[in-house]
Design an enzyme around this catalytic site. Structure first.
Site, PDB file in Angstrom:
ATOM      1  N   ASN A  99       1.043  -1.056  -0.172  1.00 14.10           N
ATOM      2  CA  ASN A  99      -0.093   0.357  -0.243  1.00 14.10           C
ATOM      3  C   ASN A  99       0.910   1.298   0.186  1.00 14.10           C
ATOM      4  O   ASN A  99       1.125   1.497   1.193  1.00 14.10           O
ATOM      5  CB  ASN A  99      -0.768   0.103   1.077  1.00 14.10           C
ATOM      6  CG  ASN A  99      -1.800   1.070   1.415  1.00 14.10           C
ATOM      7  OD1 ASN A  99      -1.658   1.906   0.318  1.00 14.10           O
ATOM      8  ND2 ASN A  99      -2.431   0.929   2.506  1.00 14.10           N
ATOM      9  N   TRP A 100       1.132   1.643  -0.919  1.00 12.81           N
ATOM     10  CA  TRP A 100       2.016   2.965  -1.537  1.00 12.81           C
ATOM     11  C   TRP A 100       1.340   4.557  -0.464  1.00 12.81           C
ATOM     12  O   TRP A 100       1.973   5.301  -0.449  1.00 12.81           O
ATOM     13  CB  TRP A 100       2.369   3.555  -2.759  1.00 12.81           C
ATOM     14  CG  TRP A 100       3.080   1.527  -3.408  1.00 12.81           C
ATOM     15  CD1 TRP A 100       3.672   0.596  -2.307  1.00 12.81           C
ATOM     16  CD2 TRP A 100       3.642   1.979  -4.402  1.00 12.81           C
ATOM     17  NE1 TRP A 100       4.101   0.029  -4.063  1.00 12.81           N
ATOM     18  CE2 TRP A 100       4.380   0.784  -4.357  1.00 12.81           C
ATOM     19  CE3 TRP A 100       3.680   2.917  -5.764  1.00 12.81           C
ATOM     20  CZ2 TRP A 100       4.965   0.738  -6.248  1.00 12.81           C
ATOM     21  CZ3 TRP A 100       4.351   3.556  -6.922  1.00 12.81           C
ATOM     22  CH2 TRP A 100       4.858   1.244  -6.935  1.00 12.81           C
ATOM     23  N   LYS A 101       0.053   4.775   0.116  1.00 14.65           N
ATOM     24  CA  LYS A 101      -0.535   4.964   0.403  1.00 14.65           C
ATOM     25  C   LYS A 101       0.003   6.935  -0.603  1.00 14.65           C
ATOM     26  O   LYS A 101       0.326   6.598  -1.813  1.00 14.65           O
ATOM     27  CB  LYS A 101      -0.186   5.732   1.797  1.00 14.65           C
ATOM     28  CG  LYS A 101      -0.841   4.631   2.858  1.00 14.65           C
ATOM     29  CD  LYS A 101      -0.228   4.532   3.603  1.00 14.65           C
ATOM     30  CE  LYS A 101      -0.319   3.151   4.981  1.00 14.65           C
ATOM     31  NZ  LYS A 101      -0.078   2.999   6.352  1.00 14.65           N
ATOM     32  N   HIS A 148      -9.743   1.273   4.755  1.00 18.22           N
ATOM     33  CA  HIS A 148      -8.295   1.790   4.808  1.00 18.22           C
ATOM     34  C   HIS A 148      -8.703   2.492   6.438  1.00 18.22           C
ATOM     35  O   HIS A 148      -9.087   3.302   6.670  1.00 18.22           O
ATOM     36  CB  HIS A 148      -7.321   2.525   4.650  1.00 18.22           C
ATOM     37  CG  HIS A 148      -6.085   2.052   5.355  1.00 18.22           C
ATOM     38  ND1 HIS A 148      -5.660   3.059   6.113  1.00 18.22           N
ATOM     39  CD2 HIS A 148      -4.536   0.969   5.189  1.00 18.22           C
ATOM     40  CE1 HIS A 148      -3.991   2.417   6.378  1.00 18.22           C
ATOM     41  NE2 HIS A 148      -3.638   1.298   5.915  1.00 18.22           N
ATOM     42  N   GLU A 197      -6.839   4.383   7.913  1.00 21.90           N
ATOM     43  CA  GLU A 197      -6.608   6.122   7.752  1.00 21.90           C
ATOM     44  C   GLU A 197      -8.127   6.965   7.007  1.00 21.90           C
ATOM     45  O   GLU A 197      -8.445   7.947   6.717  1.00 21.90           O
ATOM     46  CB  GLU A 197      -5.694   5.948   6.732  1.00 21.90           C
ATOM     47  CG  GLU A 197      -4.160   6.192   7.533  1.00 21.90           C
ATOM     48  CD  GLU A 197      -3.026   5.183   6.785  1.00 21.90           C
ATOM     49  OE1 GLU A 197      -2.655   5.666   5.469  1.00 21.90           O
ATOM     50  OE2 GLU A 197      -1.810   4.925   7.299  1.00 21.90           O
ATOM     51  N   GLU A 212      -5.997  -4.651  10.281  1.00 19.14           N
ATOM     52  CA  GLU A 212      -4.412  -4.055  10.473  1.00 19.14           C
ATOM     53  C   GLU A 212      -4.852  -3.037  12.304  1.00 19.14           C
ATOM     54  O   GLU A 212      -5.652  -1.913  12.580  1.00 19.14           O
ATOM     55  CB  GLU A 212      -4.547  -3.020   9.318  1.00 19.14           C
ATOM     56  CG  GLU A 212      -4.037  -3.937   7.886  1.00 19.14           C
ATOM     57  CD  GLU A 212      -3.250  -2.311   7.066  1.00 19.14           C
ATOM     58  OE1 GLU A 212      -2.323  -2.651   6.826  1.00 19.14           O
ATOM     59  OE2 GLU A 212      -3.925  -1.064   7.506  1.00 19.14           O
ATOM     60  N   GLY A 259       2.280   2.296  10.986  1.00 15.00           N
ATOM     61  CA  GLY A 259       3.379   3.549  10.498  1.00 15.00           C
ATOM     62  C   GLY A 259       4.456   3.419  11.610  1.00 15.00           C
ATOM     63  O   GLY A 259       5.091   4.890  12.109  1.00 15.00           O
ATOM     64  N   SER A 274       3.879  -1.843  10.301  1.00 17.02           N
ATOM     65  CA  SER A 274       5.233  -1.989  10.304  1.00 17.02           C
ATOM     66  C   SER A 274       5.820  -3.573  10.052  1.00 17.02           C
ATOM     67  O   SER A 274       6.054  -3.835  10.272  1.00 17.02           O
ATOM     68  CB  SER A 274       5.592  -1.881  11.881  1.00 17.02           C
ATOM     69  OG  SER A 274       4.586  -0.371  12.761  1.00 17.02           O
ATOM     70  N   GLY A 313       3.101  -1.351   4.291  1.00 21.82           N
ATOM     71  CA  GLY A 313       3.123  -0.174   3.835  1.00 21.82           C
ATOM     72  C   GLY A 313       4.491   0.146   3.785  1.00 21.82           C
ATOM     73  O   GLY A 313       4.823   0.050   2.360  1.00 21.82           O
ATOM     74  N   GLY A 314       5.288   1.243   5.073  1.00 21.55           N
ATOM     75  CA  GLY A 314       7.127   2.061   4.677  1.00 21.55           C
ATOM     76  C   GLY A 314       7.139   0.861   3.344  1.00 21.55           C
ATOM     77  O   GLY A 314       8.108   1.765   2.724  1.00 21.55           O
TER      78      GLY A 314
HETATM   79  P1  13P Z   1       2.923   0.579   7.597  1.00 25.81           P
HETATM   80  O1  13P Z   1       3.556  -1.123   6.584  1.00 25.81           O
HETATM   81  O2  13P Z   1       4.163   1.638   7.356  1.00 25.81           O
HETATM   82  O3  13P Z   1       2.892   0.888   9.162  1.00 25.81           O
HETATM   83  O4  13P Z   1       1.703   0.768   7.009  1.00 25.81           O
HETATM   84  C1  13P Z   1       1.057  -0.445   7.166  1.00 25.81           C
HETATM   85  C2  13P Z   1      -0.116   0.022   6.889  1.00 25.81           C
HETATM   86  O5  13P Z   1      -1.405   1.015   6.590  1.00 25.81           O
HETATM   87  C3  13P Z   1      -0.531  -0.993   5.206  1.00 25.81           C
HETATM   88  O6  13P Z   1      -1.606  -0.613   4.898  1.00 25.81           O
END
Ligand code: 13P
Length: 256
Positions: free
Chosen positions: A9-11, A95, A97, A167, A173, A213, A234-235
């Site tokens: 997920n590149w956000k 998600h 977020e 999640e 994050g 994470s 994510g990251g």
């Molecule tokens: P991180 O891996 O950066 O914690 O993000 C997880 C995430 O929200 C994937 O959708």
């Protein structure tokens, strides 16, 4: 045996140019991978270039959201037919977020989910508690509420096409991963819920990713758990070496 699925997920990251660069690196690193479903989810603005860059590769394309109407006066939204036409195969829905910052509710998640299924996109539906909820021992209540609300009214047949992602918001994050045991406990709970809401065969076949994470260092222990079928990253999905290492760890488990 459920096939592992690792999605990035590149956000809100990567211009179209940067997306092409990252995808070209990923293609080189992952060309020989088999037995793991791999997905990258760039922002909308990079989807067209990403689709071109991914032509004939073993990596699938995902979007980060979908609107429930196909077309009309809905400024700023993107619909199923638009995503399908680009070659998008997956879509992240609900998600945390989006729930946190954009007023996403179980009801809107459910509408988006139905739209994704209607257009033959594979939904990745996210559920998860925040820190206050975990500390108040509300984790299972929240997961139940998210799962029942988001998946409401789906047939068992449709549910088999859905991927779920657990999640925990406190792990996103933050560098604070849920321990494999903490994650497994919730994944097993979700599988029990799927038996109750649908049936045993749905519960057995639906893949549940862990997200929060995830790194090359912790993926093996997580995906080694019986009810963890992959990761939503994510990251660590923003750099080819770390995403590739996560995929390869999942593949190793699959082969062993
Ligand atoms: P991180 O891996 O950066 O914690 O993000 C997880 C995430 O929200 C994937 O959708």
């Amino acid at each position: 045996m459920r096939k592992p699925i690792i999605a990035g997920n590149w956000k809100l990251n990567k211009t179209p140019h940067e997306a092409i660069g990252l995808i070209n690196e990923l293609k080189r690193e992952l060309v020989d991978v088999e037995g793991v479903d791999m997905v990258v989810c760039p922002p909308f603005t990079a989807l067209a270039d990403a689709a071109d860059a991914l032509t004939e590769s073993n990596i699938a394309l995902g979007a980060q959201n979908i609107f429930w109407e196909d077309a009309g006066a809905f400024t700023g939204e993107v619909s199923g037919p638009m995503l399908k036409d680009l070659g998008v195969a997956y879509v992240i829905i609900g998600h945390s977020e989006r729930r946190q910052f954009f007023h996403e509710t179980n009801e809107t998640v459910n509408k988006r989910l139905r739209a994704a299924l209607k257009h033959g996109l594979t939904p990745i539906v996210c559920v998860g508690e925040n820190l206050a909820q975990r500390e108040a021992n509300k984790t299972f209540d929240i997961i139940k509420d998210h799962a029942e609300g988001s998946l409401s009214g789906l047939s068992a047949e449709d549910m088999k096409k859905v991927v779920l992602a657990y999640e925990p918001v406190w792990a996103i994050g933050t560098g604070k991963t849920a321990t494999p045991a903490q994650a497994q406990e919730v994944h097993a709970f979700i599988r029990q819920l799927l038996i109750k809401i649908f049936n045993a065969s749905v519960a057995e076949s639906v893949r549940i990713q862990y997200g929060g994470s995830v790194t090359p260092e912790n993926i093996a222990a997580l995906i080694g758990q019986p009810d963890i079928d992959g990761a939503l990253v994510g990251g660590a999905s923003l750099k080819a070496p770390s995403f590739a290492a996560i995929v390869k760890a999942a593949q190793k488990l699959e082969i062993s």
